[in-house]
Write a protein that holds these residues in place. Structure first.
Motif, short mmCIF file in Angstrom:
data_model
loop_
_atom_site.label_atom_id
_atom_site.label_comp_id
_atom_site.label_asym_id
_atom_site.label_seq_id
_atom_site.Cartn_x
_atom_site.Cartn_y
_atom_site.Cartn_z
N ALA A 1 0.80 -1.22 0.00
CA ALA A 1 0.00 0.00 0.00
C ALA A 1 0.84 1.27 0.00
O ALA A 1 0.39 2.33 -0.42
N LEU A 2 2.08 1.16 0.47
CA LEU A 2 2.93 2.35 0.59
C LEU A 2 3.18 3.01 -0.75
O LEU A 2 3.25 2.35 -1.77
N PRO A 3 3.38 4.32 -0.73
CA PRO A 3 3.72 4.99 -1.98
C PRO A 3 5.09 4.55 -2.48
O PRO A 3 5.93 4.11 -1.70
N ALA A 4 5.28 4.70 -3.77
CA ALA A 4 6.51 4.19 -4.39
C ALA A 4 7.75 4.84 -3.82
O ALA A 4 8.82 4.24 -3.75
N ASN B 1 5.82 1.35 13.74
CA ASN B 1 7.18 1.02 14.16
C ASN B 1 8.15 0.85 13.00
O ASN B 1 9.34 1.10 13.15
N SER B 2 7.65 0.44 11.85
CA SER B 2 8.59 0.22 10.74
C SER B 2 8.79 1.48 9.92
O SER B 2 9.86 1.70 9.38
N PHE B 3 7.72 2.26 9.76
CA PHE B 3 7.83 3.45 8.92
C PHE B 3 7.34 4.64 9.70
O PHE B 3 6.32 5.24 9.37
N PRO B 4 8.06 5.02 10.73
CA PRO B 4 7.56 6.08 11.61
C PRO B 4 7.28 7.38 10.87
O PRO B 4 6.29 8.05 11.12
N LYS B 5 8.11 7.71 9.91
CA LYS B 5 7.93 9.00 9.22
C LYS B 5 6.59 9.08 8.52
O LYS B 5 5.91 10.08 8.55
N ILE B 6 6.23 8.00 7.88
CA ILE B 6 4.98 8.06 7.11
C ILE B 6 3.78 8.06 8.03
O ILE B 6 2.84 8.80 7.86
N PHE B 7 3.84 7.17 9.02
CA PHE B 7 2.64 6.96 9.81
C PHE B 7 2.33 8.05 10.80
O PHE B 7 1.21 8.14 11.28
N HIS B 8 3.34 8.82 11.11
CA HIS B 8 3.02 9.89 12.04
C HIS B 8 2.51 11.13 11.35
O HIS B 8 1.98 12.03 11.98
N SER B 9 2.63 11.18 10.04
CA SER B 9 2.04 12.35 9.36
C SER B 9 0.55 12.13 9.25
O SER B 9 0.06 11.01 9.15
N GLU B 10 -0.14 13.24 9.25
CA GLU B 10 -1.58 13.16 9.42
C GLU B 10 -2.28 12.46 8.28
O GLU B 10 -2.02 12.70 7.11
N GLY B 11 -3.19 11.62 8.63
CA GLY B 11 -4.04 11.02 7.61
C GLY B 11 -3.42 9.86 6.86
O GLY B 11 -4.10 9.15 6.14
N MET B 12 -2.08 9.71 7.02
CA MET B 12 -1.43 8.65 6.24
C MET B 12 -1.90 7.28 6.69
O MET B 12 -2.15 6.40 5.88
N ALA B 13 -2.00 7.12 8.00
CA ALA B 13 -2.42 5.81 8.52
C ALA B 13 -3.77 5.44 7.94
O ALA B 13 -4.02 4.33 7.50
N GLN B 14 -4.64 6.44 7.89
CA GLN B 14 -5.98 6.18 7.38
C GLN B 14 -5.93 5.80 5.91
O GLN B 14 -6.60 4.90 5.45
N GLU B 15 -5.09 6.54 5.19
CA GLU B 15 -5.04 6.25 3.76
C GLU B 15 -4.44 4.88 3.48
O GLU B 15 -4.95 4.13 2.65
N MET B 16 -3.38 4.56 4.18
CA MET B 16 -2.75 3.26 3.97
C MET B 16 -3.71 2.14 4.33
O MET B 16 -3.91 1.20 3.58
#
Lengths: 366, 346
Positions: A127-130, A159-174
């Motif tokens: 699901a992660l962006p390229a 825990n694996s991709f802290p940078k992505i998941f802590h930005s807003e809305g990313m968790a929801q999108e993923m």
């Protein structure tokens, strides 16, 4: 190709009429009969039958391409080099970049060893962006044992991709890209897969930049099969969508990952070739400590890549048991808060049949 | 050729013509007793006529006239053909040894084994080895790869082609000029371009492609090996009635044998294994049943013995039953590592 209509194949009118009269409409009908039977059925000369069969075969045969053009086509069309990187460096190197598109990859091992954890991480990775090494696509997770946990998946993500998941809305999108289906019966699963296939082309056309990638996880499909008679009995295997799964994988150029269970095996089931004689090493210990993948030998032939998860001597290993281009390596791993991680990137080379055996000794349930 | 040129009594000639035998060839295929019946002459006279006809034909050099039966050939004629049969090496000398030098063109060879033993690897290796130029001991020909399971990976074929080319350069020191001549042909890309790939998704397509090969090989005479990987995948799933399956399989095997012989190509069939219950225990055997086991010329089983992969000739009209070890390496099929004395591994 098999369902091409005979009427459109440019056969001589007389033969075409006779075929239609005998209800031979598709290439499949025509080619399933031996030439002699066709001759009797149609009431024509052998020469005419041979000509008709040759023409039908020519039309029904898929076009060929050279291996070179196949390679170039894949290099050009597949995103991320035709592989889904697993973020486990050693394993990725062994598999030539990651889980390959277009083929079936099987994860097999005893319960509780970490197959689900691996699947959760793979879903995230797809699901992660390229830009973060993912496929930027959607995932279909078919969960037959109700073991999918969104909470755990987000934890792995954090825990694996802290940078992505802590930005807003990313968790929801993923998380929003992962579609979970809970099916419990074989027919339901097959039905839903056929439905998904119909939607696939739509999604592909929708994406502007790249074709989206669908990853199917088909968990513990064998539970239902396991209850039916042993597939080693030599009788007809029940109808199962092996080739159907393979076709979806191939024509959509997506990775399909399947998890499978193990079962113990007993004395009667040991099969050997007749010329090898009886197995003299019938120690009881061997049976208690070795397992066999469920679904039998026919399924084992159908998968292209088999990763065995096993535990022994207090350690867990991922073994690349069957793969067209990987050396037989075993990687020690553990399951941490960020999912499955390798303890060493250099695999241990296994010689001989060891690579294909599944050991299970003293595994405690966490 | 006309009957009138035969050195026999004109009364006999008249009888022959009125019975409908106007050319020499028409007499050749007939039995003496039948001829005697039709011409109303004694048996030995009919025998005499046939002998004279044959002699005449031979003298003139008419084709196939030493055939007693139409379409047949004597064993002596076939011997020279057999000795001239081309061989395709597998990459492992031990394996080649038990095969009598390699896979033979003009014959159908079946190989089967458990999953992961290396069937697809062998298929790809042979598709590459057939292309080695004649000056390096190969056939310089193309390959057809019929893939029914989707297990062919072009990247692996590239790897194997590269390794094969490097090994060929290394092992055979040739003059500079010969190397330059072959330079262009000995590229992995070129090797991949010579593998003609068919992807088959159902048993109907499988039958269609095998039938179509008759015409295809006519147009592509430079193909010397046809690999079918695997022959049994679709037949083990899509068939509900075993009787129909057996009939279809028989047709298919007949067709394959005809192809092998007619175009002098090697046909390699890769098969799965299944367990058969005999004598109170399960035995591993190749899939598709007992009737199918008669369909190929040579049958080879690939199996694990201890830590090595082995190949064993299970059935062959002229090769003795023997086993040989081999291994699957990054470079493809090679001799088993324990048997390799010279260190030329990666």
């Amino acid at each position: 190709m098999a369902n091409k209509l005979v009427a459109h194949m440019g056969l001589a009118q007389s033969i075409a009429n006779r075929l239609a009269a005998r209800n031979i409409r598709t290439a499949k009908d025509a080619l399933s009969l031996p030439e002699f039977d066709l001759m009797t059925l149609l009431g024509v000369d052998m020469k005419d039958v041979k000509e008709a069969v040759a023409r039908i075969s020519e039309v029904a045969c898929p076009p060929y391409q050279t291996a070179l053009s196949l390679l170039e086509e894949r290099l050009m069309n597949d995103t991320s080099g035709g592989r889904l990187p697993t973020s486990l460096t050693g394993l990725d190197d062994a598999l030539g970049g990651g889980i390959p598109f277009g083929v079936l990859t099987e994860l097999v091992g005893p319960s509780g060893i970490g197959k689900s954890q691996f699947c959760l991480k793979l879903s995230l990775l797809a699901a992660l962006p390229a830009s973060y090494g993912g496929l930027d696509g959607r995932v279909i997770y078919i969960d037959t044992e109700s073991k999918f946990s969104s909470r755990r998946m987000i934890e792995i993500g954090r825990n694996s991709f802290p940078k992505i998941f802590h930005s807003e809305g990313m968790a929801q999108e993923m998380a929003g890209r992962i579609i979970v289906l809970r099916q419990t019966s074989l027919s339901e699963i097959t039905e839903s897969m056929i439905l998904q296939c119909q939607f696939l082309p739509l999604h592909i056309y929708d994406q502007v930049t790249r074709a989206s990638c669908f990853v199917y996880f088909f968990r513990s499909y064998c539970r239902e099969k396991g209850s039916s008679s042993s597939s080693m009995s030599g009788s007809h295997p029940p109808k199962c969508p092996f080739s159907f799964l393979k076709s979806i994988a191939e024509f959509s150029r997506i990775p399909i990952v399947v998890t499978n269970q193990v079962r113990g095996h007993n004395n009667e089931e040991i099969s050997r070739y007749s010329f090898l004689g009886k197995d003299t090493d019938l120690s009881v210990e061997k049976f208690e400590t070795h397992h066999v993948a469920a679904l039998g030998i026919q399924w084992a032939h159908a998968v292209t890549i088999r990763l065995i998860f096993e535990a022994h001597s207090g350690q867990k290993f991922i073994k690349v048991a069957k793969s067209p281009f990987s050396p037989p390596l075993a990687f020690p791993f553990t399951v941490t808060s960020s999912g499955v991680t390798l303890l060493a990137d250099d695999g241990i080379e296994m010689i001989g049949q060891e690579i294909g055996m599944i050991r299970c000794q003293g595994l405690s349930m966490d | 050729m006309e009957v009138s040129v035969l050195p026999i009594a004109s009364a006999h000639k008249e009888k022959l013509i009125s019975a409908g035998y106007t050319t020499l060839l028409s007499i050749v295929g007939v039995s003496a007793s039948r001829l005697a019946q039709e011409l109303i002459i004694p048996h030995r006279e009919a025998v005499e006529i046939i002998k004279v006809t044959l002699k005449c034909c031979r003298a003139v050099g008419l084709e196939g006239t030493h055939a007693v039966l139409k379409g047949s050939r004597t064993a002596w004629e076939m011997l020279s053909d057999e000795q001239n049969l081309k061989l395709i090496r597998t990459g492992s000398e031990d394996f080649d040894g038990i095969l009598g030098g390699g896979i033979h063109c003009g014959q159908v060879t079946e190989m089967g084994g458990v999953p992961g033993i290396g069937k697809t690897q062998l298929g790809i290796q042979l598709a590459v080895n057939v292309q080695i130029p004649v000056s390096y001991g190969g056939l310089g020909a193309k390959a057809i790869y019929i893939d029914t399971e989707g297990s062919f990976m072009p990247e692996r074929a590239y790897q194997i082609a590269e390794a094969c080319i490097m090994d060929t350069w290394e092992n055979l020191g040739f003059s500079r000029k010969e190397i330059e001549d072959c330079q262009e042909k000995m590229q992995p890309d070129h090797f991949l371009a010579n593998i003609l790939y068919f992807r088959i998704c159902s048993y109907t397509e499988q039958i269609a492609v095998i039938n179509y090969l008759d015409k295809f090989l006519e147009e592509h005479k430079d193909v010397k090996i046809v690999i079918i990987d695997s022959i049994s995948f679709h037949f083990r799933q899509d068939f509900k009635e075993m009787v129909q399956r057996t009939i279809v399989l028989n047709e298919m095997s007949r067709q394959l044998m005809k192809l092998a012989e007619r175009f002098a190509v090697a046909v390699l069939l890769l098969n799965h294994v299944t367990a058969k219950h005999t004598e109170g225990s399960f035995q591993l055997t190749l899939a598709l049943g007992d009737t199918w086991s008669h369909s190929c010329t040579n049958r080879v089983i690939l199996y694990w013995d201890g830590n090595d992969r082995h190949a064993r000739i299970e059935k062959s009209p002229y090769l003795p039953s023997a086993s040989a070890p081999f291994s699957v390496t990054g470079k493809g099929i090679r001799n088993a590592i324990t048997h390799c004395k010279r260190l030329r591994m990666m």
